[in-house]
Structures are given as structure tokens and as C-alpha cells.
Design a protein around this motif. Structure first.
Motif, PDB file in Angstrom:
ATOM      1  N   ALA A  68      72.331 -21.142 -30.629  1.00 57.49           N
ATOM      2  CA  ALA A  68      73.435 -22.057 -30.919  1.00 57.49           C
ATOM      3  C   ALA A  68      74.771 -21.330 -30.794  1.00 57.49           C
ATOM      4  N   GLY A  69      74.837 -20.110 -31.318  1.00 64.71           N
ATOM      5  CA  GLY A  69      76.071 -19.344 -31.253  1.00 64.71           C
ATOM      6  C   GLY A  69      76.487 -19.016 -29.823  1.00 64.71           C
ATOM      7  N   ILE A  70      75.506 -18.646 -28.989  1.00 62.87           N
ATOM      8  CA  ILE A  70      75.796 -18.329 -27.581  1.00 62.87           C
ATOM      9  C   ILE A  70      76.402 -19.537 -26.876  1.00 62.87           C
ATOM     10  N   MET A  71      75.752 -20.682 -27.039  1.00 65.77           N
ATOM     11  CA  MET A  71      76.176 -21.872 -26.309  1.00 65.77           C
ATOM     12  C   MET A  71      77.487 -22.437 -26.847  1.00 65.77           C
ATOM     13  N   ILE A  72      77.593 -22.527 -28.178  1.00 65.25           N
ATOM     14  CA  ILE A  72      78.806 -23.090 -28.777  1.00 65.25           C
ATOM     15  C   ILE A  72      80.015 -22.220 -28.454  1.00 65.25           C
ATOM     16  N   THR A  90      71.382 -30.391 -31.355  1.00 65.21           N
ATOM     17  CA  THR A  90      70.087 -29.977 -30.812  1.00 65.21           C
ATOM     18  C   THR A  90      69.495 -28.832 -31.626  1.00 65.21           C
ATOM     19  N   ASN A  91      70.321 -27.847 -31.918  1.00 61.06           N
ATOM     20  CA  ASN A  91      69.833 -26.692 -32.680  1.00 61.06           C
ATOM     21  C   ASN A  91      69.545 -27.040 -34.134  1.00 61.06           C
ATOM     22  N   LEU A  92      70.303 -27.955 -34.697  1.00 63.75           N
ATOM     23  CA  LEU A  92      70.043 -28.386 -36.071  1.00 63.75           C
ATOM     24  C   LEU A  92      68.686 -29.080 -36.170  1.00 63.75           C
ATOM     25  N   ALA A  93      68.397 -29.961 -35.228  1.00 64.54           N
ATOM     26  CA  ALA A  93      67.117 -30.668 -35.236  1.00 64.54           C
ATOM     27  C   ALA A  93      65.945 -29.703 -35.069  1.00 64.54           C
ATOM     28  N   LEU A  94      66.080 -28.759 -34.158  1.00 62.08           N
ATOM     29  CA  LEU A  94      65.004 -27.793 -33.940  1.00 62.08           C
ATOM     30  C   LEU A  94      64.782 -26.925 -35.175  1.00 62.08           C
ATOM     31  N   SER A  95      65.853 -26.519 -35.834  1.00 62.49           N
ATOM     32  CA  SER A  95      65.743 -25.684 -37.035  1.00 62.49           C
ATOM     33  C   SER A  95      64.999 -26.410 -38.148  1.00 62.49           C
TER      34      SER A  95
END
Length: 451
Positions: A68-72, A90-95
Motif C-alpha cells: 500500500a505504501g509503495i503504490m500510494i 484494496t489493501n484495507l479489504a485484503l488486510s
């Protein structure tokens, strides 16, 4: 000169709050173990083994947060608000999905899981009790991790820090009440430590969400999920493939690394309860030392990612070298401090003298290898990953852990039957292998890519 000063100020603005927050989060385990340490070696080993399996979830969650950090960061550098929003959700849902899976495993099979780590029935029972309760904290940890990543990329890293300060105070107070049974509370031992952590993590998550909501309203920033038109749908599909290309190597990397760490723990556990307790007593210090410089790793990923997103490649490379220099100087200073204070630290625990001495020896070995660990954290965990070339780090970590670390651990522990301090030092030499390979990749500059 002004550019140099601005860079340092930006690094400090991100790194300092992140470092403090990391130290405070690490303090959860420090407080747990110091207080549990008053109950003897069995309880220390139990909480250490229970926490070790939970660390598999932590590193997998860290992989998602890092992605998430890389993309954001890159999308912010490119000023693509729509992609920032998509990456966040997307990353929140996966987490949350990962948290649910690990929660079910730990609630349903704690005894079977802990049976892998130790043959001691009493220690296994204590570890299983701790793990079953501690697992409830996985859900709030998932939310906190992704929201905190977003805030750091927005250069608002100080907001999650306030939540961590409150959570630390709450965790300390509840530990005192629940572990030892003060006031009207029953003495719960390791169960009390797990409950205190769950409560503190839940409250911290709530506070971070409140801070986040307030901050994005002030900045008039919108994070929305909506139906995509055909063009937007194709963009989302392309981003999804790119996302998986970054995430999958990260997950594989972190999972295999954590699995290797758990094999190390199996080796320690089979060296005896005292040896396992000694290693467990060093974990809070190791976490604090690495955590003290983790802010530089986070700052590296964000700052270099934004530079790459804006296609400022020369700036990204020169700033990377500065960040590595800061990390080396800081790690050497902390190693010297650790060597000077380790004898004092081990006396905090109510354990046998030989366990204290073994702990001191392990801390010395850690202090020697620590500067290399920190360079790997900043260079591999922050800088090279910021370009999205996570496959590089996956293979580097695989080589270091599985071709060097794990074989050395098995040989030194089960074949050569060395003392645990030597086992730890020998297997830690894989950090040197990893650093040499990563440095070659860094100098070739093939990691410098814009998403």
C-alpha cells in the motif's frame, strides 16, 4: 543547501513520529514480557512462543501495508488521486481478510500450533492460552496498519503516534491489573497480558480512525469507491495486475522470512526451556533497537517512492545514499549503547543467573550484527521496494534465509550442538549475505521504476 535542509526536515517529519510509534508498539511486548518475567522462565517462554506464531500474521500484514505504501506514495508523487483511493481500499479489504483467516486458525487450533514449537506440556498450554486471546487483536491491527500507512504517505505521521501513546498507557495499566490481580481484578498471568494487548490495540484503532477522518475532512480529500466506466474499468484491471505483481512477491517474501524465523524458534525451543526463555528475553530489546530506526525505512519508502513517481531518478538515488548513511550511524550508536547496558537489562527478570548470562551473550551477538540488519531494513525494505521491484527482494531474502540462515541454524543447533548464543550469531550471518546482494542491485539502478 536549502534543498539539503528541506530533505532532512522531511525525513525527520516522517521518520521521527514513525520511530516513536514503532517503539511504543514494541513496548507492548516489552511490558508484557517484563511483567510476565516476574512469574518465571516457563511463563516467559510461553508468551514468547505464542507471540512468535502471531508474528507470521504481523509480517504478512506488513507486506500488505508495504505494498500500500509503495503504490500510494508513487501515485501521490504522480498526483493521481483516483489511484490513491483505489489502492487504499484494496489493501484495507485484503488486510481484513487476512486477519479473519489467522483469527480462525488461532482460535480453533492453538494447542496444535504451539505443539510444533515445544514439547514441554506446561509451556505449550501457557502459549496456547496467550495465542487464543491475543489473536482477537488481529482485526484492529489490520485496520490500524493500512490507515496509518495512508497517513504517513500524506506526511501526517504524527497523528497515529498520539493513539499509540494512549494505547501504551492503557496497556501498561491493564497489564498491572490483570497479570498480578490488583484491585478487584483476578490474577490472570499470561491471559491477562493477552487481554491487555487486545484492549489497547482496539482503542488505538478507534483513535486512529477518528484522527484519519478528521484529517481528510480538513484537507477536503475524498476517498470513494464507485462504479467504473469502461475506461476506468480497464485502468482498474491494469492496476490490479500491477498490484498483484508487487504484492505477491511481498507476501511470499515476508511469509517465507517469517517461516524461517519460526524454524529458528523451533531450534531454540528444542535447546531447552532456559535457552528459549533467554532468547525470548532478548526479543523486546531487539525490537526496540530495530524499531528505533524503523522510521528511516518508512521514510525511505515514502520519499523515494514519491521521487520515482515524479520521475526524479537522480534525486531518488542521491537521497537513498543519504538515508543509508543516517541508518548506519544510528545503528552503530545503538549497538554500542546496547553492549554497555545489557548487563543491567538482564537483571530486570526474575530468572536464574545462567539464564541472565545467556541472555547477555545473545544481546552481544545481536549488537554486532545489528548495523547490517538496519542497512537491510532501509535498503531492501524501503528503498528498492519503493520502485515496485519486489521480486528482487523476494529472491534476495529467499537466498539469505533458506540457503544460508536455516541450514546454519539446523547445523549449529542440532548437529554441532552449540550454545544458543553461538547458534543465533551463526544463523544471523545470513544478514551479511543479503546485504552484499542488495548493494549490488542498488548500484545497478534497475529498481528505479515509475508505476
Amino acid at each position: 543547501m536549502k534543498t539539503q535542509e528541506k530533505f532532512r526536515q522531511t525525513v525527520f517529519k516522517i521518520a521521527f513520529p514513525v520511530t516513536l510509534q514503532s517503539l511504543l508498539q514494541s513496548s507492548f511486548s516489552v511490558i508484557d514480557q517484563v511483567m510476565i518475567g516476574q512469574l518465571g522462565s516457563g511463563s516467559i517462554a510461553g508468551i514468547g512462543l505464542g507471540g512468535k506464531f502471531a508474528s507470521i500474521y504481523s509480517v504478512v500484514l506488513a507486506a500488505v501495508a508495504s505494498t500500500a505504501g509503495i503504490m500510494i506514495a508513487q501515485y501521490m508523487g504522480a498526483e493521481d488521486d483516483k489511484a490513491v483511493s483505489r489502492s487504499f481500499f484494496t489493501n484495507l479489504a485484503l488486510s481484513l481478510g487476512l486477519a479473519a483467516v489467522f483469527l480462525v486458525l488461532c482460535m480453533a487450533f492453538p494447542e496444535a500450533i504451539m505443539g510444533i514449537y515445544t514439547k514441554d506440556g506446561g509451556t505449550k498450554e501457557l502459549a496456547a492460552e496467550y495465542l487464543r486471546i491475543f489473536a482477537v487483536s488481529f482485526l484492529p491491527m489490520a485496520v490500524s496498519s493500512i490507515v496509518t500507512t495512508m497517513l504517513r504517505c500524506m506526511e501526517a505521521a504524527s497523528l497515529p503516534l498520539f493513539a499509540s501513546i494512549f494505547a501504551l498507557l492503557m496497556n501498561t495499566g491493564l497489564n498491572y491489573l490483570l497479570i498480578f490481580g490488583k484491585w478487584f481484578f483476578p490474577a490472570m498471568g499470561v491471559k491477562g497480558a493477552a487481554l491487555a494487548t487486545v484492549a489497547a490495540q482496539t482503542v488505538s484503532c478507534g483513535m486512529i480512525l477518528l484522527f484519519f477522518g478528521s484529517y481528510i475532512r480538513r484537507r477536503k480529500m475524498k476517498l470513494v469507491l464507485r462504479g467504473h466506466k469502461e475506461r476506468e474499468r480497464l485502468e482498474a484491471e491494469s492496476a490490479g495486475k500491477q498490484y498483484l505483481g508487487i504484492l505477491c512477491p511481498m507476501l511470499a517474501c515476508e511469509f517465507l522470512w517469517s517461516l524461517g524465523e519460526n524454524i529458528y524458534t523451533v531450534v531454540y525451543g528444542n535447546l531447552g526451556t532456559d535457552a528459549c526463555a533467554a532468547m525470548t528475553m532478548t526479543i523486546p530489546v531487539q525490537t526496540l533497537v530495530i524499531g528505533a530506526l524503523s522510521g528511516l525505512s518508512q521514510a525511505s519508502g515514502i520519499l523515494i517512492g514519491k521521487s520515482l513517481g515524479g520521475q526524479n531518478y537522480g534525486k531518488a538515488y542521491s537521497e537513498s545514499k543519504k538515508l543509508m548513511k543516517y541508518g548506519f550511524l544510528g545503528s552503530v550508536l545503538l549497538s554500542v549503547l546496547l553492549i554497555l547496558t545489557s548487563s543491567v537489562y538482564v537483571k530486570i527478570y526474575n530468572v536464574e543467573p545462567w539464564v541472565q548470562e545467556t541472555t547477555r551473550q545473545i544481546l552481544f551477538a545481536f549488537a554486532v550484527i545489528s548495523p547490517v540488519k538496519v542497512q537491510n531494513m532501509i535498503l531492501g525494505g524501503g528503498i528498492i521496494r519503493s520502485g515496485g521491484k519486489t521480486k528482487y527482494i523476494m529472491w534476495i531474502d529467499f537466498i539469505g534465509t533458506w540457503l544460508f540462515g536455516v541450514p546454519l541454524a539446523l547445523l549449529s543447533g542440532f548437529v554441532w550442538k552449540l550454545p544458543i548464543a553461538w547458534v543465533y550469531f551463526i544463523l544471523s550471518l545470513e544478514e551479511c549475505v543479503r546485504f552484499c546482494i542488495t548493494l549490488v542491485v542498488f548500484r545497478k539502478k534497475s529498481w528505479m521504476k515509475t508505476l
